[in-house]
Design a protein around this motif. Structure first.
Motif, short mmCIF file in Angstrom:
data_model
loop_
_atom_site.label_atom_id
_atom_site.label_comp_id
_atom_site.label_asym_id
_atom_site.label_seq_id
_atom_site.Cartn_x
_atom_site.Cartn_y
_atom_site.Cartn_z
N ASP A 22 0.86 -1.18 0.00
CA ASP A 22 0.00 0.00 0.00
C ASP A 22 0.89 1.23 0.00
O ASP A 22 1.88 1.29 0.74
N VAL A 23 0.52 2.19 -0.82
CA VAL A 23 1.26 3.46 -0.88
C VAL A 23 0.32 4.55 -0.38
O VAL A 23 -0.77 4.72 -0.91
N GLU A 24 0.78 5.27 0.62
CA GLU A 24 0.01 6.38 1.17
C GLU A 24 0.81 7.66 0.98
O GLU A 24 1.99 7.70 1.34
N THR A 25 0.19 8.67 0.43
CA THR A 25 0.86 9.97 0.31
C THR A 25 0.20 10.94 1.26
O THR A 25 -1.01 10.92 1.46
N HIS A 26 1.03 11.78 1.86
CA HIS A 26 0.55 12.76 2.83
C HIS A 26 1.02 14.14 2.39
O HIS A 26 2.19 14.32 2.06
N PRO A 27 0.13 15.13 2.39
CA PRO A 27 0.53 16.47 1.95
C PRO A 27 1.38 17.21 2.98
O PRO A 27 1.96 18.24 2.67
N THR A 28 1.48 16.69 4.20
CA THR A 28 2.30 17.35 5.22
C THR A 28 3.23 16.34 5.86
O THR A 28 3.00 15.14 5.80
N HIS A 43 7.39 22.60 2.59
CA HIS A 43 7.82 22.24 1.24
C HIS A 43 8.05 20.74 1.09
O HIS A 43 8.50 20.29 0.05
N LEU A 44 7.76 19.97 2.13
CA LEU A 44 8.00 18.54 2.10
C LEU A 44 6.68 17.77 2.07
O LEU A 44 5.72 18.17 2.70
N ARG A 45 6.67 16.68 1.35
CA ARG A 45 5.53 15.76 1.31
C ARG A 45 6.09 14.37 1.59
O ARG A 45 7.23 14.07 1.25
N THR A 46 5.29 13.51 2.19
CA THR A 46 5.76 12.17 2.48
C THR A 46 4.96 11.14 1.71
O THR A 46 3.80 11.35 1.38
N ALA A 47 5.60 10.05 1.42
CA ALA A 47 4.95 8.88 0.83
C ALA A 47 5.41 7.67 1.64
O ALA A 47 6.60 7.49 1.86
N ASN A 65 8.45 -1.54 5.35
CA ASN A 65 7.85 -0.30 5.84
C ASN A 65 8.85 0.81 5.52
O ASN A 65 9.90 0.90 6.15
N ALA A 66 8.55 1.63 4.52
CA ALA A 66 9.48 2.66 4.07
C ALA A 66 8.76 4.00 3.97
O ALA A 66 7.58 4.06 3.65
#
Length: 132
Positions: A22-28, A43-47, A65-66
């Protein structure tokens, strides 16, 4: 001592894997692991990649888990442009103040002390911008 040509996997069936990720992207960016990003947080986003790879015929299971960071370079370049314009304007103003002080001083001794004060002011302003 192993004989030459010895292969422990010779004749073993190939492992067939099933991948469930599963890939989850987060705007913060949140969490203690990102506590030191400071003012670049916006300016950073996480996946996040979370999942498992399993092989039933080899009785093997791997868990993954990355977390990856994505940097929004467009907004950082825009901020850098604004910052460089501000720094250039302040440097020009500092040079103008230095020249004015040198022209208005009546003796060389006073000119030297005034210019040292101006150079100290320049160093403080430059250090402040370098640490910002």
């Amino acid at each position: 001592v192993r004989p030459s040509g010895w292969d422990p996997y010779k004749g073993a069936p190939p492992c067939h894997f099933r991948f469930d990720f599963d890939v989850e992207t987060h705007p913060t960016v949140a969490g203690a692991e990102f506590a030191n990003v400071g003012s670049f947080r916006e300016h950073l986003r996480t996946a996040k990649l979370v999942g498992r790879a399993t092989s039933a015929n080899c009785d093997l299971s791997l868990e993954l888990n990355a977390t990856a960071l994505n940097i929004d370079f467009e907004s950082i370049i825009g901020k850098a442009g604004e910052f460089s314009l501000l720094e250039t304007g302040l440097a020009a103003l500092q040079i103008l103040v230095l020249i004015t002080q040198m022209n208005l001083s009546d003796t060389q001794t006073r000119a030297a002390s005034a210019s040292l004060l101006t150079i100290g002011m320049m160093a403080v302003v430059d250090a402040g911008f370098a640490c910002a």
